[in-house]
Each structure stands twice: as structure tokens, then as C-alpha cells.
Scaffold this motif. Structure first.
Motif, PDB file in Angstrom:
ATOM      1  N   THR A 190       0.835  -1.191   0.000  1.00  0.00           N
ATOM      2  CA  THR A 190       0.000   0.000   0.000  1.00  0.00           C
ATOM      3  C   THR A 190       0.874   1.247   0.000  1.00  0.00           C
ATOM      4  OG1 THR A 190      -1.695  -1.190   1.230  1.00  0.00           O
ATOM      5  CG2 THR A 190      -1.863   1.192   1.213  1.00  0.00           C
ATOM      6  N   VAL A 191       0.502   2.196  -0.841  1.00  0.00           N
ATOM      7  CA  VAL A 191       1.201   3.482  -0.925  1.00  0.00           C
ATOM      8  C   VAL A 191       0.185   4.597  -0.687  1.00  0.00           C
ATOM      9  CG1 VAL A 191       2.976   2.593  -2.499  1.00  0.00           C
ATOM     10  CG2 VAL A 191       0.898   3.619  -3.443  1.00  0.00           C
ATOM     11  N   PRO A 192       0.648   5.808  -0.358  1.00  0.00           N
ATOM     12  CA  PRO A 192      -0.282   6.920  -0.151  1.00  0.00           C
ATOM     13  C   PRO A 192      -1.087   7.228  -1.414  1.00  0.00           C
ATOM     14  CG  PRO A 192       1.880   7.463   0.742  1.00  0.00           C
ATOM     15  CD  PRO A 192       2.029   6.187  -0.052  1.00  0.00           C
ATOM     16  N   TRP A 193      -2.306   7.698  -1.208  1.00  0.00           N
ATOM     17  CA  TRP A 193      -3.191   8.069  -2.304  1.00  0.00           C
ATOM     18  C   TRP A 193      -2.478   9.041  -3.244  1.00  0.00           C
ATOM     19  CZ3 TRP A 193      -7.138   6.377  -4.811  1.00  0.00           C
ATOM     20  CH2 TRP A 193      -7.874   7.222  -5.648  1.00  0.00           C
ATOM     21  N   GLY A 194      -2.556   8.781  -4.532  1.00  0.00           N
ATOM     22  CA  GLY A 194      -1.950   9.647  -5.531  1.00  0.00           C
ATOM     23  C   GLY A 194      -0.526   9.277  -5.914  1.00  0.00           C
ATOM     24  N   SER A 195       0.058   8.271  -5.244  1.00  0.00           N
ATOM     25  CA  SER A 195       1.452   7.926  -5.542  1.00  0.00           C
ATOM     26  C   SER A 195       1.605   6.564  -6.223  1.00  0.00           C
ATOM     27  CB  SER A 195       2.299   7.960  -4.266  1.00  0.00           C
ATOM     28  OG  SER A 195       1.907   6.948  -3.362  1.00  0.00           O
ATOM     29  N   VAL A 210     -10.453   1.255  -3.395  1.00  0.00           N
ATOM     30  CA  VAL A 210      -9.049   0.953  -3.673  1.00  0.00           C
ATOM     31  C   VAL A 210      -8.797   0.937  -5.182  1.00  0.00           C
ATOM     32  CG1 VAL A 210      -9.412  -1.560  -3.659  1.00  0.00           C
ATOM     33  CG2 VAL A 210      -7.141  -0.651  -3.138  1.00  0.00           C
ATOM     34  N   GLN A 211      -7.593   1.340  -5.559  1.00  0.00           N
ATOM     35  CA  GLN A 211      -7.095   1.189  -6.924  1.00  0.00           C
ATOM     36  C   GLN A 211      -5.770   0.448  -6.811  1.00  0.00           C
ATOM     37  OE1 GLN A 211      -6.685   5.131  -8.544  1.00  0.00           O
ATOM     38  NE2 GLN A 211      -8.882   5.410  -8.767  1.00  0.00           N
ATOM     39  N   TRP A 212      -5.497  -0.482  -7.739  1.00  0.00           N
ATOM     40  CA  TRP A 212      -4.230  -1.187  -7.650  1.00  0.00           C
ATOM     41  C   TRP A 212      -3.703  -1.588  -9.012  1.00  0.00           C
ATOM     42  CZ3 TRP A 212      -8.749  -3.844  -6.362  1.00  0.00           C
ATOM     43  CH2 TRP A 212      -8.989  -5.048  -7.024  1.00  0.00           C
ATOM     44  N   SER A 213      -2.399  -1.835  -9.009  1.00  0.00           N
ATOM     45  CA  SER A 213      -1.700  -2.370 -10.175  1.00  0.00           C
ATOM     46  C   SER A 213      -1.076  -3.683  -9.748  1.00  0.00           C
ATOM     47  CB  SER A 213      -0.606  -1.407 -10.639  1.00  0.00           C
ATOM     48  OG  SER A 213      -1.170  -0.189 -11.062  1.00  0.00           O
ATOM     49  N   THR A 214      -1.221  -4.691 -10.577  1.00  0.00           N
ATOM     50  CA  THR A 214      -0.610  -5.990 -10.306  1.00  0.00           C
ATOM     51  C   THR A 214       0.650  -6.095 -11.155  1.00  0.00           C
ATOM     52  OG1 THR A 214      -2.750  -6.975  -9.808  1.00  0.00           O
ATOM     53  CG2 THR A 214      -0.952  -8.490 -10.353  1.00  0.00           C
ATOM     54  N   LEU A 215       1.734  -6.508 -10.508  1.00  0.00           N
ATOM     55  CA  LEU A 215       3.027  -6.650 -11.158  1.00  0.00           C
ATOM     56  C   LEU A 215       3.602  -8.022 -10.834  1.00  0.00           C
ATOM     57  CD1 LEU A 215       3.036  -3.505  -9.638  1.00  0.00           C
ATOM     58  CD2 LEU A 215       4.618  -3.319 -11.515  1.00  0.00           C
ATOM     59  N   HIS A 230      -5.506   3.710  -1.445  1.00  0.00           N
ATOM     60  CA  HIS A 230      -6.875   3.883  -0.976  1.00  0.00           C
ATOM     61  C   HIS A 230      -7.181   5.370  -0.909  1.00  0.00           C
ATOM     62  CE1 HIS A 230      -7.148  -0.354   0.253  1.00  0.00           C
ATOM     63  NE2 HIS A 230      -5.864  -0.212   0.506  1.00  0.00           N
ATOM     64  N   PRO A 231      -8.320   5.809  -1.488  1.00  0.00           N
ATOM     65  CA  PRO A 231      -8.640   7.239  -1.436  1.00  0.00           C
ATOM     66  C   PRO A 231      -8.907   7.677  -0.002  1.00  0.00           C
ATOM     67  CG  PRO A 231     -10.494   5.999  -2.313  1.00  0.00           C
ATOM     68  CD  PRO A 231      -9.354   5.030  -2.157  1.00  0.00           C
ATOM     69  N   PRO A 232      -8.641   8.942   0.293  1.00  0.00           N
ATOM     70  CA  PRO A 232      -8.961   9.458   1.626  1.00  0.00           C
ATOM     71  C   PRO A 232     -10.456   9.250   1.910  1.00  0.00           C
ATOM     72  CG  PRO A 232      -7.646  11.037   0.397  1.00  0.00           C
ATOM     73  CD  PRO A 232      -8.039   9.942  -0.559  1.00  0.00           C
ATOM     74  N   VAL A 233     -10.800   9.135   3.171  1.00  0.00           N
ATOM     75  CA  VAL A 233     -12.170   8.865   3.577  1.00  0.00           C
ATOM     76  C   VAL A 233     -13.135   9.882   2.976  1.00  0.00           C
ATOM     77  CG1 VAL A 233     -13.737   8.726   5.555  1.00  0.00           C
ATOM     78  CG2 VAL A 233     -11.456   7.733   5.695  1.00  0.00           C
ATOM     79  N   SER A 234     -12.770  11.161   2.930  1.00  0.00           N
ATOM     80  CA  SER A 234     -13.668  12.176   2.376  1.00  0.00           C
ATOM     81  C   SER A 234     -13.923  11.945   0.897  1.00  0.00           C
ATOM     82  CB  SER A 234     -13.112  13.583   2.596  1.00  0.00           C
ATOM     83  OG  SER A 234     -11.862  13.724   1.941  1.00  0.00           O
TER      84      SER A 234
END
Length: 133
Positions: free
Chosen positions: A72-77, A103-108, A121-125
């Protein structure tokens, strides 16, 4: 009932080339390699991190992968981290960007074909706003 204090200590992998795979994952995680005989250990690279242990394969690689790990990485990174890890030797497999609201993810795949995901994961807001659209 007492709450469990279980944490992830390490991911253990057999590898055709444990040194090369440990070197790849050390670059991904920012950890330092510790050598013990023909095995390689990466300690957790920070609070909440996880260790990785690489040892020589003792049998042919399975055609299927029973488990994989999600990083998991910070939203936007996520996109920048995916590009960084591909430059280190990973192979991009697919993205899941709009199917799941939380959630958004890339599989590698790492250099030996082990699948892993880089997720954000997007911020709660943002999650609350996207569910009302």
C-alpha cells in the motif's frame, strides 16, 4: 476475548536466484540485505514494515501462485511507485482502477514471476463523495 497481537514478521520465498531476488526487493522496500549462508534476509524497513527471507528453490516453480502480497502506498502515488518498481525490474500485469470504490491497484510480477500489487486507498472524504455520485 483477548485481541490478537499478530503482525507479519516476514514473507518467505524460494527463488532460482535468491541473491538477485533479494537485491530487487531491497531496492523496492529500501531495506538492507543480510546474508546467511545461501539465504538472504531483508529486515523490515520501518515501523509497520515486513521482512523478507529468500532461499534457494528445492523444486521446480509451480505454474500457479497460491498467494501474493499487496503493498500500500499513499493516495496519488501509485502510478509513480509502479513506474519506479518497473524500472527496478518488475513486469506490469494489469490495473484495477475503477472497479472498486475503496481501492485502486496495479498488479506486477517480480523478476522471478511472483505476483504482487501496489495499491492506494482514497482518503475517507473522497470515498464519501464518490459514493454519492
Amino acid at each position: 476475548m483477548t485481541q490478537s497481537q499478530i503482525t507479519l514478521g516476514a514473507i518467505n520465498l524460494e527463488a532460482a536466484n535468491p541473491q538477485a531476488l533479494a537485491t530487487f526487493w531491497a531496492s523496492v522496500t529500501g531495506s538492507e540485505i543480510s546474508i546467511g549462508g545461501d539465504s538472504y534476509y531483508l529486515p523490515p524497513s520501518g515501523t509497520g514494515g515486513f521482512g523478507m527471507f529468500f532461499q534457494p528453490s528445492t523444486r521446480p516453480r509451480s505454474e500457479t501462485q497460491i498467494a501474493h502480497w499487496d503493498l500500500t502506498v499513499p493516495w496519488g502515488s501509485r502510478a509513480a511507485e509502479v513506474a519506479r518498481v518497473i524500472a527496478l525490474g518488475a513486469t506490469h500485469k494489469w490495473d484495477v482502477l475503477e472497479e472498486v470504490a475503496h481501492v485502486q491497484w496495479s498488479t506486477l510480477a517480480d523478476p522471478e514471476g511472483n505476483l504482487f500489487c501496489i495499491a492506494e486507498h482514497p482518503p475517507v472524504s473522497d470515498k464519501a463523495n464518490s459514493s454519492s455520485v
